[in-house]
Design a protein around this motif. Structure first.
Motif, PDB file in Angstrom:
ATOM      1  N   PHE A 161       0.859  -1.222  -0.109  1.00 23.30           N
ATOM      2  CA  PHE A 161      -0.096   0.092   0.086  1.00 23.30           C
ATOM      3  C   PHE A 161       0.814   1.269   0.159  1.00 23.30           C
ATOM      4  O   PHE A 161       0.509   2.271  -0.294  1.00 23.30           O
ATOM      5  CB  PHE A 161      -0.911  -0.003   1.260  1.00 23.30           C
ATOM      6  CG  PHE A 161      -2.259   0.678   0.955  1.00 23.30           C
ATOM      7  CD1 PHE A 161      -2.914   0.770  -0.280  1.00 23.30           C
ATOM      8  CD2 PHE A 161      -2.649   1.605   2.212  1.00 23.30           C
ATOM      9  CE1 PHE A 161      -4.202   1.273  -0.301  1.00 23.30           C
ATOM     10  CE2 PHE A 161      -3.862   2.357   1.758  1.00 23.30           C
ATOM     11  CZ  PHE A 161      -4.531   2.248   0.721  1.00 23.30           C
ATOM     12  N   SER A 162       2.183   1.158   0.419  1.00 25.54           N
ATOM     13  CA  SER A 162       2.952   2.562   0.294  1.00 25.54           C
ATOM     14  C   SER A 162       4.315   2.106  -0.404  1.00 25.54           C
ATOM     15  O   SER A 162       4.605   1.046  -0.325  1.00 25.54           O
ATOM     16  CB  SER A 162       3.084   2.905   1.803  1.00 25.54           C
ATOM     17  OG  SER A 162       4.022   1.885   2.360  1.00 25.54           O
ATOM     18  N   ASP A 163       4.846   3.200  -0.851  1.00 25.49           N
ATOM     19  CA  ASP A 163       6.282   2.832  -1.396  1.00 25.49           C
ATOM     20  C   ASP A 163       7.274   2.366  -0.529  1.00 25.49           C
ATOM     21  O   ASP A 163       8.164   1.483  -0.658  1.00 25.49           O
ATOM     22  CB  ASP A 163       6.724   4.423  -1.594  1.00 25.49           C
ATOM     23  CG  ASP A 163       5.988   5.020  -2.584  1.00 25.49           C
ATOM     24  OD1 ASP A 163       5.792   4.295  -3.778  1.00 25.49           O
ATOM     25  OD2 ASP A 163       6.015   6.384  -2.616  1.00 25.49           O
ATOM     26  N   LYS A 164       7.218   2.664   1.052  1.00 23.91           N
ATOM     27  CA  LYS A 164       8.120   2.157   2.031  1.00 23.91           C
ATOM     28  C   LYS A 164       7.948   0.547   2.130  1.00 23.91           C
ATOM     29  O   LYS A 164       8.898  -0.044   2.112  1.00 23.91           O
ATOM     30  CB  LYS A 164       7.675   2.939   3.289  1.00 23.91           C
ATOM     31  CG  LYS A 164       8.589   2.411   4.552  1.00 23.91           C
ATOM     32  CD  LYS A 164       8.270   3.172   5.782  1.00 23.91           C
ATOM     33  CE  LYS A 164       8.835   2.094   6.832  1.00 23.91           C
ATOM     34  NZ  LYS A 164       7.731   1.123   6.937  1.00 23.91           N
ATOM     35  N   ASP A 165       6.724   0.337   2.211  1.00 21.53           N
ATOM     36  CA  ASP A 165       6.189  -1.447   2.091  1.00 21.53           C
ATOM     37  C   ASP A 165       6.644  -2.051   1.217  1.00 21.53           C
ATOM     38  O   ASP A 165       7.162  -2.982   1.126  1.00 21.53           O
ATOM     39  CB  ASP A 165       4.791  -1.439   2.411  1.00 21.53           C
ATOM     40  CG  ASP A 165       4.342  -0.961   3.686  1.00 21.53           C
ATOM     41  OD1 ASP A 165       4.995  -0.532   4.712  1.00 21.53           O
ATOM     42  OD2 ASP A 165       3.140  -1.149   3.995  1.00 21.53           O
ATOM     43  N   PHE A 166       6.532  -1.362  -0.263  1.00 21.56           N
ATOM     44  CA  PHE A 166       7.008  -1.923  -1.424  1.00 21.56           C
ATOM     45  C   PHE A 166       8.543  -1.990  -1.510  1.00 21.56           C
ATOM     46  O   PHE A 166       8.966  -3.214  -1.846  1.00 21.56           O
ATOM     47  CB  PHE A 166       6.626  -1.113  -2.463  1.00 21.56           C
ATOM     48  CG  PHE A 166       7.055  -1.501  -3.831  1.00 21.56           C
ATOM     49  CD1 PHE A 166       6.232  -2.743  -4.500  1.00 21.56           C
ATOM     50  CD2 PHE A 166       8.255  -1.022  -4.465  1.00 21.56           C
ATOM     51  CE1 PHE A 166       6.832  -3.338  -5.711  1.00 21.56           C
ATOM     52  CE2 PHE A 166       8.781  -1.526  -5.581  1.00 21.56           C
ATOM     53  CZ  PHE A 166       8.141  -2.494  -6.340  1.00 21.56           C
ATOM     54  N   GLU A 167       9.216  -1.064  -0.942  1.00 24.77           N
ATOM     55  CA  GLU A 167      10.502  -1.017  -0.850  1.00 24.77           C
ATOM     56  C   GLU A 167      11.052  -2.424   0.115  1.00 24.77           C
ATOM     57  O   GLU A 167      12.293  -2.981  -0.184  1.00 24.77           O
ATOM     58  CB  GLU A 167      11.401   0.241  -0.608  1.00 24.77           C
ATOM     59  CG  GLU A 167      11.225   1.238  -1.624  1.00 24.77           C
ATOM     60  CD  GLU A 167      11.794   0.631  -2.978  1.00 24.77           C
ATOM     61  OE1 GLU A 167      13.044   0.111  -2.943  1.00 24.77           O
ATOM     62  OE2 GLU A 167      11.556   1.008  -4.188  1.00 24.77           O
ATOM     63  N   VAL A 168      10.771  -2.550   1.097  1.00 29.19           N
ATOM     64  CA  VAL A 168      10.845  -3.582   1.956  1.00 29.19           C
ATOM     65  C   VAL A 168      10.706  -4.904   1.397  1.00 29.19           C
ATOM     66  O   VAL A 168      11.682  -5.644   1.546  1.00 29.19           O
ATOM     67  CB  VAL A 168      10.198  -3.353   3.359  1.00 29.19           C
ATOM     68  CG1 VAL A 168      10.540  -4.648   4.226  1.00 29.19           C
ATOM     69  CG2 VAL A 168      10.548  -1.956   4.177  1.00 29.19           C
ATOM     70  N   TYR A 169       9.560  -5.158   0.740  1.00 23.12           N
ATOM     71  CA  TYR A 169       9.433  -6.189   0.071  1.00 23.12           C
ATOM     72  C   TYR A 169      10.172  -6.677  -1.000  1.00 23.12           C
ATOM     73  O   TYR A 169      10.764  -7.637  -1.007  1.00 23.12           O
ATOM     74  CB  TYR A 169       8.066  -6.469  -0.211  1.00 23.12           C
ATOM     75  CG  TYR A 169       6.812  -7.096   0.994  1.00 23.12           C
ATOM     76  CD1 TYR A 169       6.632  -6.358   1.916  1.00 23.12           C
ATOM     77  CD2 TYR A 169       6.373  -8.340   0.748  1.00 23.12           C
ATOM     78  CE1 TYR A 169       5.714  -6.567   2.818  1.00 23.12           C
ATOM     79  CE2 TYR A 169       5.559  -8.666   1.616  1.00 23.12           C
ATOM     80  CZ  TYR A 169       5.293  -8.068   2.683  1.00 23.12           C
ATOM     81  OH  TYR A 169       4.149  -8.391   3.788  1.00 23.12           O
ATOM     82  N   LYS A 170      10.573  -5.571  -1.579  1.00 25.81           N
ATOM     83  CA  LYS A 170      11.453  -5.705  -2.886  1.00 25.81           C
ATOM     84  C   LYS A 170      12.814  -6.107  -2.308  1.00 25.81           C
ATOM     85  O   LYS A 170      13.480  -6.947  -2.874  1.00 25.81           O
ATOM     86  CB  LYS A 170      11.696  -4.389  -3.573  1.00 25.81           C
ATOM     87  CG  LYS A 170      12.284  -4.489  -4.768  1.00 25.81           C
ATOM     88  CD  LYS A 170      12.126  -3.422  -5.750  1.00 25.81           C
ATOM     89  CE  LYS A 170      13.074  -3.018  -6.944  1.00 25.81           C
ATOM     90  NZ  LYS A 170      13.960  -2.270  -6.328  1.00 25.81           N
ATOM     91  N   LYS A 171      13.479  -5.365  -1.364  1.00 27.97           N
ATOM     92  CA  LYS A 171      14.560  -5.773  -0.823  1.00 27.97           C
ATOM     93  C   LYS A 171      14.801  -7.066  -0.284  1.00 27.97           C
ATOM     94  O   LYS A 171      15.684  -7.880  -0.427  1.00 27.97           O
ATOM     95  CB  LYS A 171      15.061  -4.715   0.206  1.00 27.97           C
ATOM     96  CG  LYS A 171      15.529  -3.323  -0.353  1.00 27.97           C
ATOM     97  CD  LYS A 171      16.536  -2.741   0.594  1.00 27.97           C
ATOM     98  CE  LYS A 171      17.023  -1.238   0.149  1.00 27.97           C
ATOM     99  NZ  LYS A 171      16.171  -0.395   0.239  1.00 27.97           N
ATOM    100  N   THR A 172      13.612  -7.467   0.427  1.00 24.59           N
ATOM    101  CA  THR A 172      13.496  -8.919   1.007  1.00 24.59           C
ATOM    102  C   THR A 172      13.555  -9.694  -0.131  1.00 24.59           C
ATOM    103  O   THR A 172      14.466 -10.871   0.219  1.00 24.59           O
ATOM    104  CB  THR A 172      12.428  -9.069   1.903  1.00 24.59           C
ATOM    105  OG1 THR A 172      12.473  -7.876   2.865  1.00 24.59           O
ATOM    106  CG2 THR A 172      12.290 -10.063   2.834  1.00 24.59           C
ATOM    107  N   LEU A 173      12.818  -9.880  -1.078  1.00 20.83           N
ATOM    108  CA  LEU A 173      12.647 -10.739  -2.331  1.00 20.83           C
ATOM    109  C   LEU A 173      14.089 -10.805  -2.874  1.00 20.83           C
ATOM    110  O   LEU A 173      14.765 -11.966  -3.275  1.00 20.83           O
ATOM    111  CB  LEU A 173      11.589 -10.213  -3.105  1.00 20.83           C
ATOM    112  CG  LEU A 173      11.482 -11.539  -4.178  1.00 20.83           C
ATOM    113  CD1 LEU A 173      11.041 -12.736  -3.735  1.00 20.83           C
ATOM    114  CD2 LEU A 173      10.429 -11.022  -5.203  1.00 20.83           C
ATOM    115  N   GLU A 174      14.558  -9.531  -3.124  1.00 21.03           N
ATOM    116  CA  GLU A 174      16.247  -9.749  -3.940  1.00 21.03           C
ATOM    117  C   GLU A 174      16.942 -10.535  -2.777  1.00 21.03           C
ATOM    118  O   GLU A 174      17.965 -11.329  -3.106  1.00 21.03           O
ATOM    119  CB  GLU A 174      16.572  -8.274  -4.009  1.00 21.03           C
ATOM    120  CG  GLU A 174      15.887  -7.650  -5.192  1.00 21.03           C
ATOM    121  CD  GLU A 174      16.182  -6.110  -5.087  1.00 21.03           C
ATOM    122  OE1 GLU A 174      15.714  -5.516  -6.101  1.00 21.03           O
ATOM    123  OE2 GLU A 174      16.615  -5.620  -4.347  1.00 21.03           O
TER     124      GLU A 174
END
Ligand code: ADP
Length: 178
Positions: A161-174
């Motif tokens: 829902f937010s840019d911040k949440d998206f960034e956390v999920y993206k970094k974690t998936l990487e």
């Protein structure tokens, strides 16, 4: 961001889960299935009264489990309601219960021959789960399920829902896939 694991696409996107066109969307519900704020409120507002009527008939859902209803007026045909843990201090089985919430949704989807499913970030809003830890549990659980259940799902999406949440999920998936 998207990757493919055993012919299932796993994608992360920023947006509003009520607009998703996957077969099912997941609701971060409460154990009474009574509706509430956050993503729960948004899903019931967008999906109309049929969803809450079915929730009332079902009556409730224990933490870590999942139930399925119609998608009502949503583009998604189904809503899978799951109940994540309320985060206390990390010593109250929160990690297991959060993994179980994701796994229960995936198992229910596979049982209903649902091919595509979208998740919100369960427990990281009102329920207070630290998002870095929650993202790792969410993504690990989904990846493990995909690997163990080849061909069952074609698409799993996380709608943050937010840019911040998206960034956390993206970094974690990487981190998890490198
Ligand atoms: P919980 O009680 O499980 O913590 P919340 O609904 O309070 O559930 O929050 C879970 C996550 O869902 C939060 O990251 C919140 O920002 C997000 N969220 C709220 N509305 C939406 C929406 N329409 N689509 C996707 N995510 C949403």
């Amino acid at each position: 961001m998207q990757i493919t694991i055993s012919s299932t696409t796993l994608s992360l996107t920023k947006g509003d889960i009520t607009q998703e066109e996957t077969d099912a969307i997941v609701n971060a519900a409460n154990s009474r299935l009574a509706g509430g704020g956050g993503v729960d409120g948004a899903i019931h507002r967008a999906g109309g009264p049929k969803i809450i009527e079915e929730c009332r008939r079902i009556g409730g859902c224990p933490t870590g489990s999942a139930v399925i209803t119609t998608g009502g007026n949503l583009k998604a045909k189904y809503v899978i309601h799951t109940v994540g843990p309320i985060y206390q201090d990390g010593r109250h089985n929160e990690a297991k219960l959060l993994a179980s919430a994701y796994k229960s949704c995936l198992e229910l989807a596979a049982k209903k021959v649902i091919k595509s499913i979208s998740f919100p970030s369960i427990s990281t809003g009102a329920y207070g789960y630290p998002i870095n830890e929650a993202a790792e549990i969410a993504l690990k659980t989904v990846i493990d399920f995909i690997k163990a259940n080849k061909e069952k799902l074609s698409l799993v999406r996380f709608v943050l829902f937010s840019d911040k949440d998206f960034e956390v999920y993206k970094k974690t998936l990487e981190k998890l896939t490198k």
